[in-house]
Motif scaffolding. Structure first.
Motif, PDB file in Angstrom:
ATOM      1  N   LEU A 185     -20.819  19.260 -18.297  1.00  7.72           N
ATOM      2  CA  LEU A 185     -19.832  20.156 -18.897  1.00  7.72           C
ATOM      3  C   LEU A 185     -19.978  21.549 -18.298  1.00  7.72           C
ATOM      4  CD1 LEU A 185     -17.653  20.976 -20.929  1.00  7.72           C
ATOM      5  CD2 LEU A 185     -19.469  21.252 -22.642  1.00  7.72           C
ATOM      6  N   LEU A 186     -21.196  22.017 -18.160  1.00  8.25           N
ATOM      7  CA  LEU A 186     -21.437  23.334 -17.581  1.00  8.25           C
ATOM      8  C   LEU A 186     -20.920  23.405 -16.145  1.00  8.25           C
ATOM      9  CD1 LEU A 186     -22.661  26.161 -17.712  1.00  8.25           C
ATOM     10  CD2 LEU A 186     -24.884  25.160 -17.113  1.00  8.25           C
ATOM     11  N   LYS A 187     -21.145  22.344 -15.363  1.00 10.04           N
ATOM     12  CA  LYS A 187     -20.678  22.330 -13.977  1.00 10.04           C
ATOM     13  C   LYS A 187     -19.155  22.359 -13.904  1.00 10.04           C
ATOM     14  CE  LYS A 187     -24.692  20.057 -11.885  1.00 10.04           C
ATOM     15  NZ  LYS A 187     -25.205  18.848 -11.184  1.00 10.04           N
ATOM     16  N   ARG A 188     -18.504  21.649 -14.813  1.00 11.87           N
ATOM     17  CA  ARG A 188     -17.036  21.656 -14.848  1.00 11.87           C
ATOM     18  C   ARG A 188     -16.515  23.055 -15.175  1.00 11.87           C
ATOM     19  NH1 ARG A 188     -15.136  17.983 -19.205  1.00 11.87           N
ATOM     20  NH2 ARG A 188     -13.060  18.374 -18.356  1.00 11.87           N
ATOM     21  N   ILE A 189     -17.178  23.708 -16.126  1.00  9.66           N
ATOM     22  CA  ILE A 189     -16.758  25.060 -16.505  1.00  9.66           C
ATOM     23  C   ILE A 189     -16.971  26.038 -15.353  1.00  9.66           C
ATOM     24  CG2 ILE A 189     -17.377  27.009 -17.995  1.00  9.66           C
ATOM     25  CD1 ILE A 189     -17.911  24.939 -20.227  1.00  9.66           C
ATOM     26  N   GLN A 190     -18.118  25.921 -14.682  1.00  5.82           N
ATOM     27  CA  GLN A 190     -18.404  26.824 -13.568  1.00  5.82           C
ATOM     28  C   GLN A 190     -17.431  26.625 -12.414  1.00  5.82           C
ATOM     29  OE1 GLN A 190     -22.636  25.763 -13.186  1.00  5.82           O
ATOM     30  NE2 GLN A 190     -23.180  27.837 -13.798  1.00  5.82           N
ATOM     31  N   GLY A 191     -16.868  25.437 -12.311  1.00  6.89           N
ATOM     32  CA  GLY A 191     -15.911  25.168 -11.248  1.00  6.89           C
ATOM     33  C   GLY A 191     -14.467  25.427 -11.637  1.00  6.89           C
ATOM     34  N   ALA A 192     -14.252  25.853 -12.887  1.00  5.45           N
ATOM     35  CA  ALA A 192     -12.881  26.088 -13.366  1.00  5.45           C
ATOM     36  C   ALA A 192     -12.280  27.339 -12.731  1.00  5.45           C
ATOM     37  CB  ALA A 192     -12.884  26.222 -14.884  1.00  5.45           C
ATOM     38  N   SER A 193     -10.980  27.320 -12.561  1.00  7.52           N
ATOM     39  CA  SER A 193     -10.296  28.486 -11.989  1.00  7.52           C
ATOM     40  C   SER A 193     -10.083  29.576 -13.030  1.00  7.52           C
ATOM     41  CB  SER A 193      -8.941  28.058 -11.404  1.00  7.52           C
ATOM     42  OG  SER A 193      -8.148  27.436 -12.403  1.00  7.52           O
ATOM     43  N   ALA A 194      -9.969  29.175 -14.295  1.00 12.83           N
ATOM     44  CA  ALA A 194      -9.784  30.160 -15.370  1.00 12.83           C
ATOM     45  C   ALA A 194     -11.100  30.899 -15.633  1.00 12.83           C
ATOM     46  CB  ALA A 194      -9.312  29.460 -16.639  1.00 12.83           C
ATOM     47  N   LYS A 195     -11.027  32.222 -15.676  1.00 10.45           N
ATOM     48  CA  LYS A 195     -12.219  33.038 -15.926  1.00 10.45           C
ATOM     49  C   LYS A 195     -11.879  34.124 -16.952  1.00 10.45           C
ATOM     50  CE  LYS A 195     -14.558  30.953 -12.629  1.00 10.45           C
ATOM     51  NZ  LYS A 195     -15.671  30.015 -12.952  1.00 10.45           N
ATOM     52  N   LYS A 494     -13.482  22.507 -27.395  1.00 10.04           N
ATOM     53  CA  LYS A 494     -13.273  23.953 -27.381  1.00 10.04           C
ATOM     54  C   LYS A 494     -13.208  24.501 -25.963  1.00 10.04           C
ATOM     55  CE  LYS A 494     -15.347  28.262 -29.092  1.00 10.04           C
ATOM     56  NZ  LYS A 494     -16.355  28.840 -30.021  1.00 10.04           N
ATOM     57  N   PHE A 495     -14.176  24.139 -25.134  1.00 12.70           N
ATOM     58  CA  PHE A 495     -14.267  24.766 -23.822  1.00 12.70           C
ATOM     59  C   PHE A 495     -13.374  24.103 -22.787  1.00 12.70           C
ATOM     60  CE2 PHE A 495     -18.047  26.204 -26.050  1.00 12.70           C
ATOM     61  CZ  PHE A 495     -17.882  27.578 -25.881  1.00 12.70           C
ATOM     62  N   SER A 496     -12.992  22.865 -23.012  1.00 17.15           N
ATOM     63  CA  SER A 496     -11.997  22.255 -22.133  1.00 17.15           C
ATOM     64  C   SER A 496     -10.665  22.984 -22.288  1.00 17.15           C
ATOM     65  CB  SER A 496     -11.831  20.765 -22.464  1.00 17.15           C
ATOM     66  OG  SER A 496     -12.975  20.047 -22.093  1.00 17.15           O
TER      67      SER A 496
END
Length: 502
Positions: A185-195, A494-496
């Protein structure tokens, strides 16, 4: 409540011992808030005396005689308040009688003085100044584990004090399951374009305005300021002194919104629990919190499940914008995303919900090794940094943001840290059940109505004291044993959404 004379005598003795202990709690609160720096050594003498006298009262042979008498006559009753009191008094008595009075008094003295040394060492970024105190504490804690006894690891003897019935093996399994699912999950978030725009949280937030907002919010969710107070300290904490007297603390940073606000919410959650324990049962197990894992569930629930939710800020954000002009140009969506940023960070109490438990896993591993002697205090800073790098991919620049950041070891609180993770799991599981019985809860929260949730918690958690063990309480509330699944489902949902991972 039973009117059996032997039972009543037992309860009176236990209450008196806990009344004295509450005086020690008040001295402890003062030591961490208003005590002059030069008063630490004398305060250690005061606290040591109270600890010795409390220990004498808790190990009074008459308590053992009365326990033996009432156990044979009253314990067969099923699920009665007396049964819980007798069960827990027996547990505490057996543990206390294994500890030498000398050890109890010495631990109280050393940890009181060590907290002052830790505070100064942290401020000056001087780990070598704190190391001798940590060495002393570890010697005493090892002696404690030998006196108490354990099956597999000495850590179990200390953990059981905070979370009855829990073992280091169980904690290892919990962390293994969490890390396995949190990492992707953390890796997916770190790779997300939304910041998120996190700079908006590092603007000017005048401390007086922070105090006003924090106090107003704590009162709104249910902390009673006629039965409590909010003060400033180095490391936030909550002290439940007794009925009508609960002290919470926070710390302030004029250029960072999160530090004080979410610290205040966290401690207010603890405080609400303390304020709603059955006052008539003060001094007995029925008037005491269930476990530290359950206690942390209440603080983490209000801090994160509620305090970092969108409905919460739909109500409070307009008030925040009125108090803090630095937020005048910030839309709610941007603010909400910013306070929920997921990013590996140095400080545990400022960590996001996804990475927080990695901070606890690191401390758990270090404590296990320190206690057993597999890690020396001389090597602690370097080992901390190495493990931190492996967990988070960043390196602490100094001991202040590394192994000196938490007060727990100076307090002798080895074994405490895992209860934070247990609290996260309990909180998520409790909230699933709360929303089942209160389907309009989010709407109520968005309108600033917190009474229904608070009363649900009072009814199902606070009012029971220690009538049930943590595992039994969890089953009674949720219908199942503690599991990490609701917590992970909450995080993923939540974070997705926030990071647009759908």
């Amino acid at each position: 409540m039973s009117k059996d004379p032997k039972y009543q005598e037992l309860i009176n003795l236990v209450r008196e011992a806990n009344l004295l202990a509450s005086c020690g709690s008040l001295l402890g609160w003062d030591e961490r808030t208003y005590l002059p720096s030069k008063g630490s050594e004398f305060r250690g003498e005061q606290v040591g005396l109270i600890a010795r006298l409390s220990h004498q009262m808790n190990t009074n042979p008459r308590v053992g005689e009365l326990l033996a008498n009432v156990e044979g006559r009253l314990m067969p009753a099923v699920d009665l308040p007396e049964q819980a009191n007798i069960r827990e008094i027996r547990r505490s008595y057996d543990r206390a009688t294994k500890l030498p009075a000398r050890l109890v008094e010495e631990m109280a003295k050393i940890t009181t003085q060590a907290q002052g040394a830790w505070s100064q060492a942290r401020q000056e970024n001087d780990y070598p100044a704190f190391k001798p105190w940590l060495d002393k504490i570890l010697v005493l804690k090892r002696e404690e584990t030998q006196a108490i006894g354990f099956k597999n690891h000495p850590y179990d003897a200390l953990l059981d004090e905070y979370e009855p019935g829990c073992s280091s093996t169980e904690i290892r399994e919990i962390f293994a399951g969490l890390v396995k699912e949190l990492t992707p999950l953390l890796k997916r978030i770190q790779g997300a374009s939304a910041k998120p725009r996190t700079e908006i949280l590092h603007r000017s937030f005048p401390i007086e305005a922070q105090k006003e907002f924090g106090r107003k919010t704590a009162a709104k969710i249910g902390f009673d300021f006629e039965a409590g107070r909010l003060d400033t300290t180095t490391h936030p904490f909550c002290s439940g002194i007794g009925p009508g007297d609960c002290r919470i603390t926070t710390r302030y940073n004029a250029n960072f919104f999160n530090e004080s606000f979410f610290g205040t919410l966290h401690e207010a959650g603890h405080g609400i629990y303390e304020q709603n324990l059955p006052a008539a049962d003060f001094g007995t197990p029925l008037g005491s919190y269930c476990s530290l894992g359950i206690h942390e569930s209440q603080s983490r629930l209000w801090e994160n499940q509620i305090g970092r939710s969108r409905p919460f800020w739909e109500h409070f954000y307009p008030q925040a914008k009125e108090l803090f002009s630095s937020l005048s140009d910030v839309p709610l969506e941007d603010f909400f995303f910013a306070i929920n940023e997921v990013k590996p960070s140095l400080i545990r109490v400022e960590a996001d919900e996804v990475t927080y438990n990695l901070h606890i896993a690191l401390r758990f591993e270090l404590e296990m090794d320190l206690l057993k002697g597999d890690l020396s205090t001389a090597d602690l800073p370097e080992t901390w940094n190495q493990k931190f790098q492996s967990y988070f991919g960043i390196q602490p620049p100094d001991s202040k943001t590394g192994c000196l950041q938490d007060i727990h070891w100076s307090m002798g609180g080895i074994g405490y840290f895992p209860t934070y993770t247990l609290g996260n799991l309990y909180a998520a599981q409790f909230m699933v059940q709360a929303r089942k019985v209160m389907p309009l809860l989010d709407r109520e929260i968005s309108q600033g109505e917190f009474g229904s949730l608070k009363q649900w918690l009072v009814t199902h958690v606070h009012s029971h004291g220690r009538r049930y063990t943590p595992d039994v309480l969890c089953r009674k509330i949720t219908g199942q044993a503690l599991t990490h699944k609701p917590f992970l489902e909450y995080l993923n949902e939540k974070f997705s959404h926030l990071y647009r991972l759908m």
